[in-house]
Design a protein around this motif. Structure first.
Motif, short mmCIF file in Angstrom:
data_model
loop_
_atom_site.label_atom_id
_atom_site.label_comp_id
_atom_site.label_asym_id
_atom_site.label_seq_id
_atom_site.Cartn_x
_atom_site.Cartn_y
_atom_site.Cartn_z
N GLY A 153 0.80 -1.21 0.00
CA GLY A 153 0.00 0.00 0.00
C GLY A 153 0.84 1.26 0.00
O GLY A 153 1.99 1.27 0.45
N HIS A 154 0.27 2.32 -0.51
CA HIS A 154 0.87 3.64 -0.49
C HIS A 154 -0.05 4.55 0.31
O HIS A 154 -1.19 4.80 -0.09
N ARG A 155 0.43 5.03 1.46
CA ARG A 155 -0.40 5.87 2.32
C ARG A 155 -0.33 7.32 1.82
O ARG A 155 0.75 7.88 1.62
N SER A 215 1.84 -1.02 8.00
CA SER A 215 3.22 -1.16 8.50
C SER A 215 4.19 -0.62 7.47
O SER A 215 4.36 -1.23 6.40
N PRO A 216 4.85 0.54 7.75
CA PRO A 216 5.81 1.09 6.79
C PRO A 216 6.98 0.14 6.55
O PRO A 216 7.36 -0.63 7.44
N LEU A 217 7.53 0.22 5.36
CA LEU A 217 8.71 -0.58 5.00
C LEU A 217 9.81 0.36 4.55
O LEU A 217 9.58 1.30 3.80
N GLY A 263 4.34 0.78 2.40
CA GLY A 263 4.37 -0.33 3.33
C GLY A 263 3.38 -1.42 2.98
O GLY A 263 2.95 -1.55 1.83
N MET A 264 3.01 -2.18 4.00
CA MET A 264 2.08 -3.29 3.82
C MET A 264 0.80 -3.02 4.62
O MET A 264 0.86 -2.55 5.76
N TYR A 275 -5.39 5.00 1.26
CA TYR A 275 -4.34 4.14 0.71
C TYR A 275 -4.58 3.87 -0.77
O TYR A 275 -5.73 3.72 -1.21
N GLN A 276 -3.51 3.82 -1.51
CA GLN A 276 -3.54 3.35 -2.89
C GLN A 276 -2.99 1.93 -2.91
O GLN A 276 -1.91 1.67 -2.38
#
Length: 375
Positions: free
Chosen positions: A6-8, A114-116, A123-124, A17-18
């Motif tokens: 996902g992209h917040r 959860s950012p990566l 993130g996820m 989110y995208q």
């Protein structure tokens, strides 16, 4: 729980989110709902439409919840049918995405992100695997049409914008804003554009203009059968036919060299109009019958692919390769050696479709070429 990338995104204090979902995830997670409404004449046609459209309306109806608290409009069956046909065209042509734009969905629960890495916006996203946890705010018809494609190898990724922080008031306000601000091009404007105004590439422009004439010319065997730029009542996608023509024009040696191609630029529209008239004359029962697949994209592409061979055979017979009678004489062996039964949808056609659309095009083209050579 399913986990997806996902992209917040944050806009004016609102986060969303995208992401994208598989069509399988869509079937499991999305709840479809519409305003409660009384049965109409549309519903009375259900049985007939189930038989004629190839869509399992009863299955779709079971997926839709009706509630006076909902905000979505009742489902428009015509729109579903058009989208299902469009998805089939995309699947056959393999050159356009079926759902390139994101659908907008609302999550019934707050989701875990959860950012990566170093970018806190990438993130996820974790989504509970609960039926109906997602509601469709925009794109409901697109997703319902995708459900109608279930079992037809229509497994695709669907881009999505996902909100999990909107309250009911914000949800309704966003829905109204989206549906009140659409801007649509006039279909007549799209269809009126000539190839050389739409395309810088000469081959694409020529293909567009030829296909338009086939679709619009009075007396054309394909009149009204082709969707031009995605518009119209036709059943065959312009894109798949245009791709076949562009491939043909790109290899001018197939047409006999540069000089022959210049000749074709002048008379190509006349050739294809006469060519399909000749095909109609050779296979009259299949062309007029509903139980045949001779006017599908795959069959028409095969006929287009054989154009150079047909023209060459006409010249061998000392005939004008652009004239109806010269073309008719060149392809006459198809009636005896191929036969109309080859195009029966539930017969020989279905058997040979097992190798996929692309294989079907080349197989039919090879059969037609061999029949003409053997004459």
């Amino acid at each position: 729980m399913i986990t997806i990338p996902g992209h917040r995104v944050r806009q004016f204090g609102v986060e969303f989110y995208q992401t994208s979902f598989t069509s399988t995830d869509i079937q499991r997670l999305v709840k479809f709902e519409v305003l409660n409404y009384a049965a109409t004449a549309e519903g009375e046609k259900k049985e007939k439409m189930t038989k004629t459209s190839g869509i399992n309306w009863e299955m779709l109806e079971r997926r839709i919840t009706r509630s006076e608290a909902a905000f979505q409009r009742p489902v428009i069956r015509k729109k579903i049918r058009e989208l299902v046909q469009y998805y089939s065209d995309c699947q056959e042509a393999q050159n356009l995405p079926a759902i390139p734009g994101a659908v907008i969905m609302i999550a019934e629960k707050r989701l875990t992100f959860s950012p990566l890495g170093k970018n806190p916006s990438i993130g996820m996203l974790q989504i509970p695997e609960e039926p109906g946890i997602l509601r469709c705010l925009d794109g409901q018809h697109r997703l319902l049409a995708l459900s109608a494609q279930a079992g037809k190898d229509a497994q695709i990724d669907v881009p999505a914008v996902l909100f999990d922080t909107l309250d009911p008031r914000q949800t309704v306000e966003l829905f109204v804003t989206i549906n009140a601000k659409h801007t649509r091009l006039n279909p007549s404007h799209l269809i009126s554009l000539a190839g050389r105004r739409l395309y810088a590439d000469v081959h694409q422009a020529l293909a567009h203009d030829i296909i338009r004439r086939l679709n619009e010319e009075e007396g054309s065997p394909l009149q009204g059968e082709i969707k031009i730029l995605g518009v119209g009542r036709g059943r065959v996608s312009q894109a798949s036919l245009a791709d076949e023509m562009v491939d043909l024009f790109g290899n001018i040696e197939k047409l006999g060299g540069a000089n022959r191609f210049k000749e074709f630029e002048q008379d190509g529209k006349r050739f294809f109009l006469n060519y399909f008239k000749a095909i109609q004359a050779v296979f009259p029962k299949a062309w007029a019958g509903r139980k045949y697949s001779i006017k599908t994209g795959a069959a028409l592409r095969a006929f287009i692919r054989l154009s150079p061979d047909v023209m060459a055979r006409s010249r061998e017979l000392k005939k004008d390769p652009f004239d109806h009678f010269g073309i008719r004489e060149a392809i006459a062996p198809w009636g005896d050696r191929i036969g109309e039964g080859r195009f029966e949808t539930e017969g020989e056609w279905r058997k040979k479709l097992a190798g996929g659309t692309r294989g079907t095009v080349e197989l039919l083209a090879r059969e037609l070429r061999d029949a003409m050579k053997a004459s």
